[in-house]
Scaffold this active site. Structure first.
Site, mmCIF file in Angstrom:
data_model
loop_
_atom_site.group_PDB
_atom_site.id
_atom_site.type_symbol
_atom_site.label_atom_id
_atom_site.label_comp_id
_atom_site.label_asym_id
_atom_site.label_seq_id
_atom_site.Cartn_x
_atom_site.Cartn_y
_atom_site.Cartn_z
ATOM 1 C CD GLU A 111 26.022 99.391 65.627
ATOM 2 O OE1 GLU A 111 25.200 98.580 66.094
ATOM 3 O OE2 GLU A 111 26.722 100.138 66.316
ATOM 4 C CD GLU B 219 25.508 104.380 66.980
ATOM 5 O OE1 GLU B 219 25.627 103.710 68.027
ATOM 6 O OE2 GLU B 219 24.633 104.183 66.133
HETATM 7 C C1 LIG Z 1 27.038 97.149 68.536
HETATM 8 C C2 LIG Z 1 26.012 97.935 69.259
HETATM 9 O O1 LIG Z 1 25.495 97.524 70.284
HETATM 10 N N1 LIG Z 1 25.689 99.061 68.724
HETATM 11 C C3 LIG Z 1 24.773 99.975 69.313
HETATM 12 C C4 LIG Z 1 25.554 100.930 70.031
HETATM 13 O O2 LIG Z 1 24.754 101.674 70.805
HETATM 14 C C5 LIG Z 1 23.642 102.282 70.206
HETATM 15 C C6 LIG Z 1 22.690 102.501 71.249
HETATM 16 O O3 LIG Z 1 23.214 102.798 72.436
HETATM 17 C C7 LIG Z 1 22.949 101.460 69.160
HETATM 18 O O4 LIG Z 1 22.081 102.209 68.411
HETATM 19 C C8 LIG Z 1 23.977 100.820 68.354
HETATM 20 O O5 LIG Z 1 23.444 100.151 67.312
#
Ligand SMILES: CC(=O)N[C@H]1CO[C@H](CO)[C@@H](O)[C@@H]1O
Ligand SMILES: *[C@@H]1O[C@H](CO)[C@@H](O)[C@H](O)[C@H]1NC(C)=O
Ligand SMILES: *[C@@H]1O[C@H](CO)[C@@H](O)[C@H](O)[C@H]1NC(C)=O
Ligand SMILES: *[C@@H]1O[C@H](CO)[C@@H](O)[C@H](O)[C@H]1NC(C)=O
Ligand SMILES: *[C@@H]1O[C@H](CO)[C@@H](O)[C@H](O)[C@H]1NC(C)=O
Ligand SMILES: *[C@@H]1O[C@H](CO)[C@@H](O)[C@H](O)[C@H]1NC(C)=O
Ligand SMILES: *[C@@H]1O[C@H](CO)[C@@H](O)[C@H](O)[C@H]1NC(C)=O
Length: 849
Positions: free
Chosen positions: A181, A250
């Site tokens: 990310e 994700e």
């Molecule tokens: C952008 C962000 O918050 N990413 C997160 C999304 O959710 C998971 C955990 O719930 C994180 O690991 C991500 O990095």
């Protein structure tokens, strides 16, 4: 000619050298192509350190049974290299074994190395020595950092290669991820960020692993790295290269929980809708984040303020139980999608709009076979769609129907045809007995066995006298000074007050004022406990990434003429894990101030006094948490209640059976719990969730956000703590040791098992309803069964306007006395000669015992 012979010879030779055969992993815009087969990939995240090796096989098998074909995990640098060049891959850090189990189950794996992982994990997975390395800047174009990142990445890749874990070596791993990310926060690093991400790509590709690399949330991912999407929905996502497959790394099945927050939920229907929409829109690979969330044992939770439970409302709950109906509903969706796999990946797609948010997507292949997805994205209007010769279909609002052959509905994401389980927690220390002699064991009402407690005070003598190990005339950054080996850090100083100052400044009526970056502060003055305070996020709003945890502590203080000793114990509750330069966020008193205030005026400023420091608690060095340690002097008498800085110890019998075990810590304040020396994580039952903003019967329709379907308002954010079965001895001698910072009451503590209590089922005509108990229990009673238009929810079903007469008998016959049963929801089962209504459904509520 000769060369061709050599080629053949070499191929034969290498086949002998390697017992495994390489699996090729390729892709195009419409499919992952694994060994030449066009695939849709359905994956789920399970983080190996959030469970135990004893739990892994069961979690992986349940994932497979739930229709996953791939398991994904991050790699957690801070645990693997706690001190520079000292590695640990034992116990639940044995990621190689984890992937071997994935392979043995016949599943693929995704290796997300990071090595930055976010994940609500302490410091995003970075070891603190990294932060303390001179000249090092994390996650940017910095040579010192890049060198460490490369060494660690290479170490992980080498371990995976030695164990032949990559598909190219015949292993399970089909994809690997570098960074994480970064695109979300790259702007914060300017040009150096752009250079860094390019370097990451080159460094990764040079590892030569024989399977593709991915980056998530990275629009500018350098080729050949595939950029992927994270979010609650990714149907509108487009990779940055037309040849790249659309991947969703994700898909948030729920959300994480923070101390002081309410429980997050995401409905099964909305989760299924998001997945179906993704594949309808050309998705190729999606990964549930999380499929099993698990537990933040020890000091692994980040945030700050992330709870010990990382349940995430995932399809497998924190303890590894099936989270029903989510698990079962998604399982049916997966089966429906796999039925269409070859057509969904054929690349021949057409869309037809029916207006009002209703769309039909038709996937065809060259021999004319068809597969359809019919979606309704309106968030309130149901639709009746006439597909002419293919039939008429009822598509509820915010749902997707999957139509095999384009004319047979095999799944609709809003129609639950699956079990709903209400989990119960109960005492289970005596075997049930057959009281009425009917051959079935009757549950015996059990009361929690009495626990005998001993206690010990935290040894504070040296620190209350202000004695430290090092000194400085500034307030230090806690995480840098402690290397984050402990939550606790002592800041100690003394101040001399003469008669003149005492009188002129009215110091008999003074307050101690401390400005800290958090997260908790315990103050002692002249060896007396003055009080404590936490960052305001507990007990108020849900934690948001990037929040400020600083606070002002001010309490009346009793000073003397002469020397006064001030000892401040600062405690962290997990370190930040997200945001640009999150690693530089100050912790503890750095940048703050310590002052003596009288009548609103700062009389003495101690900020630049000589401060003495000590890392950790004396009990940590003396290993009070270890039942074998002889350093603690346990008292059997005078068990205190509400006493700060106190240790408690008891022995207990492990609950019987195989169901997961929790310890109920209601009554305790805040601290840590250990069972037989295993750190269960932080407990904090006095952190209570907001009393408003909950919604127990959440509407699945409409855009989800992490605050939409909260529950548990007004209750402790986390009252129960997971004790994995493998932490327990079978005999009577298990030891629970607690450390409470603020003071607690041990009298209500008990050990419980978590199992299926009520099991409900809901299924439409034409489907099959399966019900099952767990832990060897059987369906003992059918409390409700109606086939017609039953109303209400599990726990409160009601007969609707019409129903078949014999549903109860039919269900009882199929289920009572069985651990699991299946009922075909058809007219025949209910002895009806014709349909009593096209939307007829069966609702069942039964008891497991
Ligand atoms: C952008 C962000 O918050 N990413 C997160 C999304 O959710 C998971 C955990 O719930 C994180 O690991 C991500 O990095
Ligand atoms: C796409 O589908 C149509 C309709 O079934 C068919 O005529 C055509 O051959 C298909 N094209 C490809 C490339 O499969
Ligand atoms: C098209 O799909 C059908 C059903 O999946 C399959 O039987 C057929 O072999 C496919 N044709 C081609 C050319 O792939
Ligand atoms: C008392 O303390 C104050 C502040 O530290 C100092 O300025 C003053 O000189 C002291 N007075 C005496 C009499 O020592
Ligand atoms: C003590 O301090 C408090 C708060 O600063 C103030 O309201 C109060 O009047 C003071 N009392 C005396 C006796 O000075
Ligand atoms: C209980 O079992 C554990 C582990 O098997 C063993 O170490 C311990 O000595 C046993 N204790 C007693 C009292 O039998
Ligand atoms: C401790 O908790 C129990 C209930 O679990 C309660 O009955 C008792 O009064 C509490 N003790 C104190 C001192 O608060």
């Amino acid at each position: 000619m000769l060369s061709r012979h050599w080629t053949v010879f070499l191929l034969v030779a290498s086949a002998f050298l390697c017992s495994c055969s390489a699996i090729t992993v390729d892709y195009d815009a419409n499919a992952m192509i694994i060994n030449g087969q066009r695939k849709l990939v359905i994956s789920g995240s399970i983080h190996y350190p959030r469970s135990t090796p004893e739990m892994w096989p069961d979690l992986i098998q349940k994932s497979k049974d739930g229709g996953l074909d791939t398991i994904e995990t991050y790699i957690f640098w801070n645990l693997h290299e706690p001190r520079r060049r000292e590695y640990d891959f034992t116990g639940n850090l044995d990621f190689v074994k984890f992937f071997q189990l994935v392979q043995e189950a016949g599943l693929y794996g995704i290796l997300r190395i990071g090595p930055y992982v976010c994940a609500e994990w302490n410091y995003g997975g970075f070891p603190m020595w990294l932060h303390n390395t001179p000249g090092l800047e994390l996650r940017t174009d910095n040579n010192v950092y890049k060198q460490e990142m490369q060494i660690f990445t290479t170490k992980i890749v080498d371990l995976a290669k030695q164990a032949k874990l990559f598909a190219s070596q015949g292993g399970p791993i089909i994809l690997a991820q570098i960074e994480n990310e970064y695109g979300n926060i790259m702007d914060g690093y300017g040009d150096a960020g752009k250079k860094y991400i390019k370097w990451c790509a080159e460094m990764a590709v040079a590892q030569n692993i024989g399977v593709p690399w991915i980056m998530c949330q990275q629009d500018n991912a350098p080729q050949p790295i595939i950029n992927t999407c994270n979010g609650f929905y990714c149907d509108q996502f487009k990779p940055n290269n037309a040849r790249s497959p659309k991947m969703w790394t994700e898909n948030w099945t729920g959300w994480f929980k923070a101390w002081g927050g309410r429980d997050p939920h995401r409905t099964a229907e909305d989760t299924a809708f998001a997945v179906a929409r993704f594949y309808q829109n050309g998705g190729v690979l999606q990964n549930y984040y999380m499929y099993h969330g698990g537990t933040n044992f020890g000091r692994t939770s980040g945030g700050p303020y992330i709870t010990t439970s990382y349940d995430y409302d995932a399809p497998l709950d924190e303890y590894g139980n099936l989270n029903q109906p989510k698990y079962g509903h998604l399982k049916k969706l997966h089966a429906a999608l796999k039925l269409g796999e070859s057509l969904l990946t054929s690349g021949n797609v057409s869309w037809k709009s029916f207006g009002n948010g209703v769309d039909l997507t038709t996937f065809t292949n060259s021999s004319g076979a068809r597969f359809c997805m019919l979606s309704n994205t309106d968030n309130s209007k149901d639709a009746n769609i006439d597909l002419q010769q293919d039939g008429k279909f009822f598509v509820p609002a915010w749902s997707v129907s999957i139509l095999d052959g384009c004319n047979k509905e095999i799944h609709n994401t809003a129609k639950l045809n699956t079990q709903i389980s209400q989990m119960v927690k109960k005492v289970y220390t005596k075997e049930d007995v057959d009281v009425d002699g009917d051959g079935v064991e009757d549950p015996v009402e059990q009361v929690a066995p009495h626990l005998n407690w001993e206690w010990a005070p935290e040894p504070l003598r040296d620190t209350l006298q202000g004695k430290g190990r090092f000194k400085a005339s500034v307030l230090l950054d806690q995480k840098s000074a402690t290397f984050d080996i402990s939550d606790y850090f002592w800041y100690m100083t003394s101040v001399n007050i003469n008669e003149t100052t005492w009188k002129s400044s009215n110091l008999n009526n003074a307050t101690l004022r401390v400005n800290t970056n958090g997260h908790a502060l315990y103050a002692f003055v002249n060896r007396r406990f003055l009080g404590y305070q936490f960052s305001k996020q507990a007990n108020t709003k849900q934690m948001v990434h990037g929040d400020d945890y600083s606070f002002l502590f001010e309490k009346p203080i009793s000073l003397n003429v002469g020397t006064n000793t001030i000892s401040l114990l600062s405690a962290t509750v997990g370190l930040a894990n997200y945001g640009a330069k999150f690693d530089l966020k100050p912790t503890g008193l750095i940048g703050g101030s310590v002052q003596l205030v009288s009548n609103g005026q700062v009389v003495i400023d101690l900020t630049s006094s000589t401060w003495f420091y000590k890392v950790g608690l004396n009990s940590e060095v003396k290993r009070f948490h270890d039942p074998a340690s002889t350093k603690a002097k346990w008292n059997a008498d005078g068990l205190p209640t509400g006493r700060p800085m106190t240790w408690y110890k008891t022995t207990f019998q492990a609950p019987l059976g195989t169901d997961p075990v929790v310890v109920d810590l209601l009554g305790m304040g805040k601290g840590y719990a250990w069972v037989n020396g295993h750190n269960l994580g932080r407990f904090w039952p006095t952190a209570v969730a907001d009393s408003s903003g909950c919604n127990d019967n959440c509407d699945y329709r409409g855009q989800f956000n992490s605050d939409k379907c909260r529950t548990n308002c007004g209750n402790p954010t986390q009252r129960y703590y997971h004790v994995p079965r493998s932490f327990l001895n079978k005999n009577n001698s298990n030891t629970l040791i607690l450390f409470d910072e603020v003071g607690g009451n041990t009298s209500a503590i008990s050990f419980l098992v978590i199992t299926v209590g009520k099991v409900c089922g809901h299924a439409y005509l034409g489907s099959n309803l399966e019900l099952s108990c767990q832990g060897g229990k059987v369906i003992s009673d059918v409390e409700f069964a109606s086939f017609g238009d039953p109303q209400g929810f599990c726990g409160s079903f009601k007969v609707g306007s019409f129903q078949a007469t014999n549903a109860l008998t039919a269900v009882e016959k199929a289920c009572v006395g069985r651990q699991s049963c299946a009922i075909e929801v058809s007219d025949a089962t209910f002895e009806l000669s014709n349909d009593i209504g096209p939307t007829s459904r069966l609702a069942v509520q039964a008891l497991c015992s």
